[in-house]
Scaffold this motif. Structure first.
Motif, PDB file in Angstrom:
ATOM      1  N   VAL A  56      -3.602   2.690   6.406  1.00 58.20           N
ATOM      2  CA  VAL A  56      -2.448   2.635   5.508  1.00 58.20           C
ATOM      3  C   VAL A  56      -1.211   2.213   6.274  1.00 58.20           C
ATOM      4  O   VAL A  56      -0.974   2.667   7.397  1.00 58.20           O
ATOM      5  CB  VAL A  56      -2.213   4.015   4.834  1.00 58.20           C
ATOM      6  N   ASP A  57      -0.411   1.328   5.663  1.00 58.77           N
ATOM      7  CA  ASP A  57       0.896   0.968   6.207  1.00 58.77           C
ATOM      8  C   ASP A  57       1.926   1.108   5.090  1.00 58.77           C
ATOM      9  O   ASP A  57       1.923   0.334   4.135  1.00 58.77           O
ATOM     10  CB  ASP A  57       0.893  -0.464   6.738  1.00 58.77           C
ATOM     11  N   ALA A  77      -4.498  -0.172   2.661  1.00 63.12           N
ATOM     12  CA  ALA A  77      -3.541  -0.065   1.559  1.00 63.12           C
ATOM     13  C   ALA A  77      -2.142  -0.145   2.160  1.00 63.12           C
ATOM     14  O   ALA A  77      -1.866   0.471   3.195  1.00 63.12           O
ATOM     15  CB  ALA A  77      -3.713   1.257   0.808  1.00 63.12           C
ATOM     16  N   GLY A  78      -1.288  -0.932   1.527  1.00 65.51           N
ATOM     17  CA  GLY A  78       0.062  -1.098   2.051  1.00 65.51           C
ATOM     18  C   GLY A  78       1.092  -1.050   0.951  1.00 65.51           C
ATOM     19  O   GLY A  78       0.805  -1.357  -0.210  1.00 65.51           O
ATOM     20  N   ALA A 105      -8.370  -4.765   0.629  1.00 65.89           N
ATOM     21  CA  ALA A 105      -7.007  -4.243   0.767  1.00 65.89           C
ATOM     22  C   ALA A 105      -6.283  -4.307  -0.562  1.00 65.89           C
ATOM     23  O   ALA A 105      -6.583  -5.157  -1.408  1.00 65.89           O
ATOM     24  CB  ALA A 105      -6.235  -5.032   1.825  1.00 65.89           C
ATOM     25  N   ARG A 106      -5.328  -3.402  -0.713  1.00 64.81           N
ATOM     26  CA  ARG A 106      -4.466  -3.409  -1.891  1.00 64.81           C
ATOM     27  C   ARG A 106      -3.032  -3.207  -1.437  1.00 64.81           C
ATOM     28  O   ARG A 106      -2.770  -2.532  -0.440  1.00 64.81           O
ATOM     29  CB  ARG A 106      -4.886  -2.323  -2.885  1.00 64.81           C
ATOM     30  N   ASP A 121      -4.919   8.248  -5.633  1.00 68.19           N
ATOM     31  CA  ASP A 121      -6.377   8.297  -5.550  1.00 68.19           C
ATOM     32  C   ASP A 121      -6.886   8.212  -4.116  1.00 68.19           C
ATOM     33  O   ASP A 121      -8.087   8.395  -3.866  1.00 68.19           O
ATOM     34  CB  ASP A 121      -6.984   7.149  -6.365  1.00 68.19           C
ATOM     35  N   LEU A 122      -5.982   7.956  -3.163  1.00 68.83           N
ATOM     36  CA  LEU A 122      -6.371   7.832  -1.759  1.00 68.83           C
ATOM     37  C   LEU A 122      -5.997   9.057  -0.929  1.00 68.83           C
ATOM     38  O   LEU A 122      -6.177   9.054   0.284  1.00 68.83           O
ATOM     39  CB  LEU A 122      -5.724   6.586  -1.139  1.00 68.83           C
ATOM     40  N   GLN A 123      -5.481  10.093  -1.573  1.00 71.73           N
ATOM     41  CA  GLN A 123      -5.056  11.268  -0.819  1.00 71.73           C
ATOM     42  C   GLN A 123      -6.233  11.880  -0.067  1.00 71.73           C
ATOM     43  O   GLN A 123      -7.319  12.056  -0.603  1.00 71.73           O
ATOM     44  CB  GLN A 123      -4.418  12.301  -1.746  1.00 71.73           C
TER      45      GLN A 123
END
Length: 284
Positions: A56-57, A77-78, A105-106, A121-123
């Motif tokens: 993650v960024d 994910a950024g 990637a999103r 949803d990525l927690q």
């Protein structure tokens, strides 16, 4: 390379930034004023994640972290505040996929202080958060002299992050650090147990005075519940036959020359601090 053998000094500046990006990123990417070196991103991702992991960024700019992650078979994910740069991130990820990158990637456009909600949803899923704070609204950017011989007026371009006053880059340093701390705290919600936060940051000059921005970032991160485990050096300069190859910008060198004329020794920045942190709640 793995975390256990990560060197204290990373030779990440062997190639110039534009060479590292040539063909790997869309050409328009070079106009972003504060890009992370691709070699820094790739080495950190390789050291702290495995294929299939999530990276993650929260301040992804033109997507360097995401591009290097998907090329290495990681997912990413950024989030990026500026719609223009968020669009470049999407273009760069699409370009990476067209070149055979296997990761997905999103990217979302918005204020990274809301990242835990946007990517709800990525927690608890991210293995690594890799980012860098903005260095203020103005950066060195690109320089062009008025003549081939180097005379004439100096023209600057691509030296502004944003004209949007709500962008953190416009804030004074205390407010910038406060906002960055909020972003780090929200990113902590995305980390899985044992996850890592990696931050690249360098000292800056404000009105001619050197500011220990890495030290301020460490204090901010610790206040956000993170614990510093490593403080490494990622070289911006090259190494050739035991000598340093300067990669400093025109304005960094100009500042050094002006101070030297006044009898004040000033060195151009040749590395970025690479701060490695983990959560302080026992999950690391």
């Amino acid at each position: 390379m793995s975390e256990s053998v990560l060197p204290s000094v990373l030779a990440t500046g062997q190639l110039q930034s534009r060479v590292q990006r040539r063909g790997r990123y869309v050409a328009d990417s070079m106009r972003h004023p504060g890009k992370m070196l691709p070699s820094i991103a790739s080495q950190v991702i390789s050291a702290f994640t495995e294929p299939g992991d999530l990276v993650v960024d929260p301040m992804c700019g033109i997507g360097t972290t995401l591009v290097e992650a998907v090329h290495l078979g990681r997912h990413a994910a950024g989030m990026e505040y500026e719609a223009d740069f968020a669009g470049l991130t999407a273009a760069n990820v699409q370009h990476a996929r067209s070149q055979g990158a296997t990761g997905f990637a999103r990217v979302a456009c918005g204020d990274a202080r809301n990242i835990a909600t946007v990517f709800g949803d990525l927690q608890g899923m991210a293995a690594l958060v890799l980012t860098s704070p903005p260095y203020g609204v103005r950066t060195h950017g690109h320089v062009r002299c008025g003549s081939r011989e180097g005379g004439g007026p100096v023209q600057k371009s691509n030296h502004r992050y944003s004209t949007d006053k709500r962008n953190l880059a416009h804030q004074r340093l205390p407010q910038l650090m406060e906002g960055f701390g909020q972003i780090l705290a929200r990113c902590g919600q995305l980390l899985r147990p044992g996850g890592v936060v990696a931050i690249t940051v360098r000292p800056i000059r404000v009105n001619g005075h050197l500011v220990d921005l890495p030290g301020q970032v460490i204090e901010t991160a610790e206040a956000a519940g993170l614990v510093l485990t490593h403080r490494l050096a990622a070289l911006l300069c090259g190494l050739r036959d035991g000598r340093l190859i300067n990669r400093a910008s025109f304005f960094q060198m100009l500042e050094a020359w002006r101070n030297e004329e006044k009898g004040r020794p000033v060195c151009a920045v040749a590395h970025e601090d690479l701060l490695i942190l983990r959560t302080g709640d026992g999950r690391g």
